[in-house]
Design a protein around this motif. Structure first.
Motif, mmCIF file in Angstrom:
data_model
loop_
_atom_site.group_PDB
_atom_site.id
_atom_site.type_symbol
_atom_site.label_atom_id
_atom_site.label_comp_id
_atom_site.label_asym_id
_atom_site.label_seq_id
_atom_site.Cartn_x
_atom_site.Cartn_y
_atom_site.Cartn_z
ATOM 1 N N LEU A 66 4.417 10.664 -5.581
ATOM 2 C CA LEU A 66 5.685 11.092 -4.988
ATOM 3 C C LEU A 66 6.106 10.220 -3.810
ATOM 4 C CD1 LEU A 66 5.110 14.967 -5.097
ATOM 5 C CD2 LEU A 66 6.331 13.541 -6.763
ATOM 6 N N GLY A 67 5.659 8.965 -3.797
ATOM 7 C CA GLY A 67 6.070 8.032 -2.758
ATOM 8 C C GLY A 67 5.322 8.142 -1.450
ATOM 9 N N SER A 68 4.318 8.984 -1.391
ATOM 10 C CA SER A 68 3.533 9.137 -0.168
ATOM 11 C C SER A 68 2.787 7.833 0.120
ATOM 12 C CB SER A 68 2.526 10.278 -0.343
ATOM 13 O OG SER A 68 1.598 10.273 0.713
ATOM 14 N N THR A 69 2.773 7.445 1.383
ATOM 15 C CA THR A 69 2.020 6.243 1.729
ATOM 16 C C THR A 69 0.642 6.559 2.285
ATOM 17 O OG1 THR A 69 3.068 6.138 3.902
ATOM 18 C CG2 THR A 69 4.041 4.798 2.124
ATOM 19 N N ALA A 70 0.431 7.742 2.793
ATOM 20 C CA ALA A 70 -0.870 8.080 3.373
ATOM 21 C C ALA A 70 -1.960 8.058 2.311
ATOM 22 C CB ALA A 70 -0.820 9.460 4.026
ATOM 23 N N ILE A 71 -3.125 7.623 2.720
ATOM 24 C CA ILE A 71 -4.291 7.715 1.852
ATOM 25 C C ILE A 71 -4.850 9.117 2.047
ATOM 26 C CG2 ILE A 71 -6.653 6.876 1.519
ATOM 27 C CD1 ILE A 71 -5.556 4.079 2.080
ATOM 28 N N LYS A 72 -5.093 9.801 0.937
ATOM 29 C CA LYS A 72 -5.482 11.211 0.999
ATOM 30 C C LYS A 72 -6.982 11.431 1.065
ATOM 31 C CE LYS A 72 -1.217 12.621 0.231
ATOM 32 N NZ LYS A 72 -0.318 12.322 1.299
ATOM 33 N N TRP A 73 -7.790 10.469 0.577
ATOM 34 C CA TRP A 73 -9.235 10.714 0.543
ATOM 35 C C TRP A 73 -9.974 9.402 0.333
ATOM 36 C CZ3 TRP A 73 -11.026 14.910 2.549
ATOM 37 C CH2 TRP A 73 -12.374 15.237 2.422
ATOM 38 N N ASN A 74 -11.285 9.480 0.430
ATOM 39 C CA ASN A 74 -12.158 8.335 0.179
ATOM 40 C C ASN A 74 -12.008 7.848 -1.261
ATOM 41 O OD1 ASN A 74 -13.531 8.692 2.771
ATOM 42 N ND2 ASN A 74 -14.468 10.484 1.821
ATOM 43 N N PHE A 75 -12.265 6.577 -1.457
ATOM 44 C CA PHE A 75 -12.273 5.921 -2.767
ATOM 45 C C PHE A 75 -10.888 5.766 -3.384
ATOM 46 C CE2 PHE A 75 -16.644 6.780 -1.956
ATOM 47 C CZ PHE A 75 -17.272 5.624 -2.402
ATOM 48 N N THR A 76 -9.855 5.678 -2.530
ATOM 49 C CA THR A 76 -8.555 5.211 -2.994
ATOM 50 C C THR A 76 -8.722 3.712 -3.227
ATOM 51 O OG1 THR A 76 -7.361 6.922 -1.787
ATOM 52 C CG2 THR A 76 -6.111 4.945 -2.389
ATOM 53 N N LYS A 77 -8.188 3.222 -4.321
ATOM 54 C CA LYS A 77 -8.395 1.834 -4.715
ATOM 55 C C LYS A 77 -7.061 1.116 -4.857
ATOM 56 C CE LYS A 77 -11.847 4.000 -7.520
ATOM 57 N NZ LYS A 77 -11.291 5.283 -7.103
ATOM 58 N N PHE A 78 -7.049 -0.163 -4.469
ATOM 59 C CA PHE A 78 -5.871 -1.013 -4.626
ATOM 60 C C PHE A 78 -6.311 -2.287 -5.328
ATOM 61 C CE2 PHE A 78 -4.969 1.571 -0.924
ATOM 62 C CZ PHE A 78 -3.633 1.912 -1.066
ATOM 63 N N LEU A 79 -5.619 -2.644 -6.390
ATOM 64 C CA LEU A 79 -5.884 -3.893 -7.095
ATOM 65 C C LEU A 79 -4.799 -4.884 -6.699
ATOM 66 C CD1 LEU A 79 -7.709 -5.326 -9.165
ATOM 67 C CD2 LEU A 79 -6.101 -4.559 -10.937
ATOM 68 N N VAL A 80 -5.225 -6.025 -6.182
ATOM 69 C CA VAL A 80 -4.308 -7.070 -5.724
ATOM 70 C C VAL A 80 -4.518 -8.292 -6.615
ATOM 71 C CG1 VAL A 80 -3.606 -8.510 -3.769
ATOM 72 C CG2 VAL A 80 -4.473 -6.176 -3.361
ATOM 73 N N GLY A 81 -3.433 -8.766 -7.214
ATOM 74 C CA GLY A 81 -3.525 -9.901 -8.117
ATOM 75 C C GLY A 81 -3.593 -11.230 -7.393
ATOM 76 N N ARG A 82 -3.845 -12.268 -8.183
ATOM 77 C CA ARG A 82 -3.851 -13.624 -7.639
ATOM 78 C C ARG A 82 -2.488 -13.895 -7.010
ATOM 79 N NH1 ARG A 82 -8.431 -15.988 -10.275
ATOM 80 N NH2 ARG A 82 -8.772 -15.145 -12.359
ATOM 81 N N GLY A 83 -2.494 -14.464 -5.833
ATOM 82 C CA GLY A 83 -1.233 -14.733 -5.154
ATOM 83 C C GLY A 83 -0.834 -13.636 -4.200
ATOM 84 N N GLY A 84 -1.534 -12.509 -4.226
ATOM 85 C CA GLY A 84 -1.299 -11.481 -3.222
ATOM 86 C C GLY A 84 -0.401 -10.323 -3.614
ATOM 87 N N GLN A 85 0.063 -10.260 -4.849
ATOM 88 C CA GLN A 85 0.893 -9.115 -5.224
ATOM 89 C C GLN A 85 -0.001 -7.910 -5.532
ATOM 90 O OE1 GLN A 85 0.309 -11.692 -7.211
ATOM 91 N NE2 GLN A 85 -0.150 -10.895 -9.234
ATOM 92 N N VAL A 86 0.396 -6.728 -5.048
ATOM 93 C CA VAL A 86 -0.368 -5.521 -5.329
ATOM 94 C C VAL A 86 -0.030 -5.072 -6.752
ATOM 95 C CG1 VAL A 86 -0.846 -3.141 -4.648
ATOM 96 C CG2 VAL A 86 -0.439 -4.873 -2.899
ATOM 97 N N VAL A 87 -1.046 -4.981 -7.573
ATOM 98 C CA VAL A 87 -0.871 -4.605 -8.968
ATOM 99 C C VAL A 87 -0.720 -3.097 -9.092
ATOM 100 C CG1 VAL A 87 -1.970 -4.597 -11.255
ATOM 101 C CG2 VAL A 87 -2.152 -6.622 -9.772
ATOM 102 N N ARG A 88 -1.624 -2.358 -8.425
ATOM 103 C CA ARG A 88 -1.611 -0.906 -8.604
ATOM 104 C C ARG A 88 -2.507 -0.223 -7.587
ATOM 105 N NH1 ARG A 88 -3.063 2.254 -14.202
ATOM 106 N NH2 ARG A 88 -2.683 4.335 -13.390
ATOM 107 N N ARG A 89 -2.154 1.020 -7.313
ATOM 108 C CA ARG A 89 -2.966 1.916 -6.479
ATOM 109 C C ARG A 89 -3.581 2.959 -7.413
ATOM 110 N NH1 ARG A 89 -0.600 4.865 -1.153
ATOM 111 N NH2 ARG A 89 -2.253 6.383 -0.787
ATOM 112 N N TYR A 90 -4.843 3.312 -7.156
ATOM 113 C CA TYR A 90 -5.556 4.280 -7.988
ATOM 114 C C TYR A 90 -6.049 5.430 -7.120
ATOM 115 C CZ TYR A 90 -5.699 0.144 -10.935
ATOM 116 O OH TYR A 90 -5.359 -0.971 -11.644
ATOM 117 N N ALA A 91 -5.992 6.616 -7.649
ATOM 118 C CA ALA A 91 -6.434 7.819 -6.941
ATOM 119 C C ALA A 91 -7.951 7.808 -6.760
ATOM 120 C CB ALA A 91 -6.019 9.056 -7.734
#
Length: 168
Positions: free
Chosen positions: A121-146
């Motif tokens: 829902l567009g929230s930027t806060a991290i809600k808990w441990n083990f939130t993951k972010f995948l960043v591609g080559r060149g620095g673009q953020v691919v995805r956030r994972y719960a």
């Protein structure tokens, strides 16, 4: 395809007080995770290690950032965290210095990641441990994972990101 972005000029610190420049990771795929040693999701460290073992030679860098902001589940100092991760999960991917991910003392990298890939829902806060972010080559953020997304569920996205050539 997203345009490559210039990597921010952040200097990060490892658990053993070495420096790592974010910009030096520009040609890699980077998985950034806020971790904790006493969390119900802590066994994910084993899955993160499996990803590191399987994909490091192809350019995946896994960065674990211990954080004590959620239920005080990472109270240890650097030596305790390092020993715990190695002894219990065989972690040899890069564990970083303990940080905050939310609030005025949040590591700027996490502020940037949260803006690039908001949560549910567009929230930027991290809600808990083990939130993951995948960043591609060149620095673009691919995805956030719960937090409850197991590391093995990231395999298809990691493989796709690794298949993209590194920018010049």
């Amino acid at each position: 395809m997203p345009q490559p972005v210039s990597p921010p000029p952040w200097t990060l610190h490892t658990l053993d007080n070495q420096t790592l420049r974010w910009g030096d990771l520009h040609h890699n795929v980077v998985l950034v995770v806020n971790t904790a040693s006493a969390c119900g999701f802590t066994p994910q460290l084993a899955g993160l290690q499996e990803l590191h073992t399987r994909y490091a030679e192809r350019g995946l860098v896994v960065l674990g950032f211990p954080c004590n902001q959620f239920g005080r589940q990472e109270p240890g100092d650097a030596a305790e965290i390092s020993t715990f991760c190695q002894r219990n999960y065989g972690v040899d991917f890069q564990m970083m210095a303990k940080i905050e991910v939310n609030g005025p003392n949040a590591l700027p990298l996490f502020d940037w990641l949260k803006q690039q890939a908001p949560g549910l829902l567009g929230s930027t806060a991290i809600k808990w441990n083990f939130t993951k972010f995948l960043v591609g080559r060149g620095g673009q953020v691919v995805r956030r994972y719960a937090p409850n997304t197991p590391p093995k569920a990231l395999i298809a996205d990691i493989e796709a990101a690794l298949a993209v050539s590194a920018p010049d």
